[in-house]
Write a protein that holds these residues in place. Structure first.
Motif, PDB file in Angstrom:
ATOM      1  N   ILE A  47      -7.584  -4.770   1.404  1.00 47.86           N
ATOM      2  CA  ILE A  47      -8.592  -5.476   0.605  1.00 47.86           C
ATOM      3  C   ILE A  47      -9.248  -4.519  -0.380  1.00 47.86           C
ATOM      4  O   ILE A  47      -9.872  -3.530   0.008  1.00 47.86           O
ATOM      5  CB  ILE A  47      -9.677  -6.088   1.515  1.00 47.86           C
ATOM      6  N   GLU A  54      -7.666 -10.408  -4.720  1.00 44.11           N
ATOM      7  CA  GLU A  54      -7.577  -9.770  -3.412  1.00 44.11           C
ATOM      8  C   GLU A  54      -8.029 -10.678  -2.273  1.00 44.11           C
ATOM      9  O   GLU A  54      -7.850 -10.338  -1.102  1.00 44.11           O
ATOM     10  CB  GLU A  54      -8.430  -8.496  -3.397  1.00 44.11           C
ATOM     11  N   ASP A  57      -5.663 -11.485   0.481  1.00 38.50           N
ATOM     12  CA  ASP A  57      -5.295 -10.428   1.425  1.00 38.50           C
ATOM     13  C   ASP A  57      -6.263 -10.306   2.591  1.00 38.50           C
ATOM     14  O   ASP A  57      -6.108  -9.415   3.437  1.00 38.50           O
ATOM     15  CB  ASP A  57      -5.223  -9.083   0.700  1.00 38.50           C
ATOM     16  N   ILE A  58      -7.250 -11.177   2.670  1.00 33.93           N
ATOM     17  CA  ILE A  58      -8.258 -11.084   3.727  1.00 33.93           C
ATOM     18  C   ILE A  58      -7.633 -11.152   5.123  1.00 33.93           C
ATOM     19  O   ILE A  58      -7.986 -10.384   6.009  1.00 33.93           O
ATOM     20  CB  ILE A  58      -9.328 -12.180   3.543  1.00 33.93           C
ATOM     21  N   ALA A  61      -4.680  -8.206   5.694  1.00 31.26           N
ATOM     22  CA  ALA A  61      -5.237  -6.865   5.830  1.00 31.26           C
ATOM     23  C   ALA A  61      -5.506  -6.482   7.278  1.00 31.26           C
ATOM     24  O   ALA A  61      -5.470  -5.304   7.638  1.00 31.26           O
ATOM     25  CB  ALA A  61      -6.532  -6.751   5.023  1.00 31.26           C
ATOM     26  N   GLY A 105     -13.141  -9.934   6.740  1.00 26.16           N
ATOM     27  CA  GLY A 105     -12.443  -9.710   5.480  1.00 26.16           C
ATOM     28  C   GLY A 105     -13.291 -10.066   4.269  1.00 26.16           C
ATOM     29  O   GLY A 105     -13.327  -9.321   3.281  1.00 26.16           O
ATOM     30  N   TRP A 109     -14.696  -7.502   1.433  1.00 24.95           N
ATOM     31  CA  TRP A 109     -14.460  -7.805   0.018  1.00 24.95           C
ATOM     32  C   TRP A 109     -15.759  -7.758  -0.783  1.00 24.95           C
ATOM     33  O   TRP A 109     -15.785  -7.325  -1.932  1.00 24.95           O
ATOM     34  CB  TRP A 109     -13.811  -9.177  -0.096  1.00 24.95           C
ATOM     35  N   ASN A 117      -9.637   0.681  -0.556  1.00 21.09           N
ATOM     36  CA  ASN A 117      -8.606  -0.214  -0.033  1.00 21.09           C
ATOM     37  C   ASN A 117      -8.752  -0.227   1.485  1.00 21.09           C
ATOM     38  O   ASN A 117      -8.566   0.793   2.134  1.00 21.09           O
ATOM     39  CB  ASN A 117      -7.211   0.264  -0.447  1.00 21.09           C
TER      40      ASN A 117
END
Length: 202
Positions: A47, A54, A57-58, A61, A105, A109, A117
């Protein structure tokens, strides 16, 4: 109903929980093998904060790690915490994990440092720790209280260390948000008195 063969015994629950968590941890190692062989192509599923693209991608990840040392450090606590939490029912366990992964996540974020990252199962681990630590007290179940206290006694120092903001290359924000999400899950998904029936076999 007794005698139908559809109810799970405690042994059935333990077997199912063990198989689930062994499979989960094996998946994390398999993904890290793929990541290494592919030249760390999976690291892109981490993330990166406050970038709209992004958000997808929660969830991924939580399954991606930055090297074998990273996944190794997460394997034992995930296996233990996940097994204990799953003993209370697989459907509830799935709901708890989904809540922790999504909330953690989203939190990462929103608040993680710019250009970072973040990936790994540690947010979920902290969430399961919080869930186990307070769940027994929320439900007033002596065995669950004992399990939570034992987990706290064994891993409490490591958890507190993981919340320290001065550690380099450690997402203390993700750890803290995961812990808070796990505590919230203990209240949201608590079992009521009188709802002691075992889950039906899927």
């Amino acid at each position: 109903m007794p005698g139908t063969g559809l109810e799970w015994s405690q042994r059935d629950r333990a077997k199912a929980a063990a198989k689930l968590m062994l499979g989960w941890v094996a998946l994390l190692w398999l993904l890290e093998v793929v990541d290494t062989v592919s030249g760390h192509a999976l690291d892109g599923f981490g993330i990166m904060p406050r970038t709209a693209s992004e958000l997808i991608d929660i969830v991924p990840a939580a399954f991606v790690h930055f090297g074998f040392g990273h996944v190794a450090a997460n394997s034992v606590p995930l296996l233990v915490f996940g097994f204990l939490a799953a003993l209370g029912g697989l459907r509830r366990f799935a709901a708890v994990c989904a809540l922790v992964i999504v909330v953690d996540g989203l939190g990462v974020w929103l608040v993680a440092p710019a250009h970072s990252n973040t990936a790994g199962a540690s947010g979920l681990i902290f969430g399961l720790f919080g869930f186990l630590l307070v769940g027994g007290f929320v439900e007033r179940r002596p065995l669950n209280i004992l399990a939570g206290l034992l987990v706290g006694a064994v891993w409490g120092t490591s958890i507190l260390t993981g919340l320290a903001p001065w550690q380099a290359h450690v997402s203390w924000q993700g750890h803290l948000i995961g812990l808070a999400a796990g505590v919230a899950a203990a209240f949201l998904f608590r079992r009521r008195r009188g709802s002691e029936r075992a889950e039906l076999v899927p």
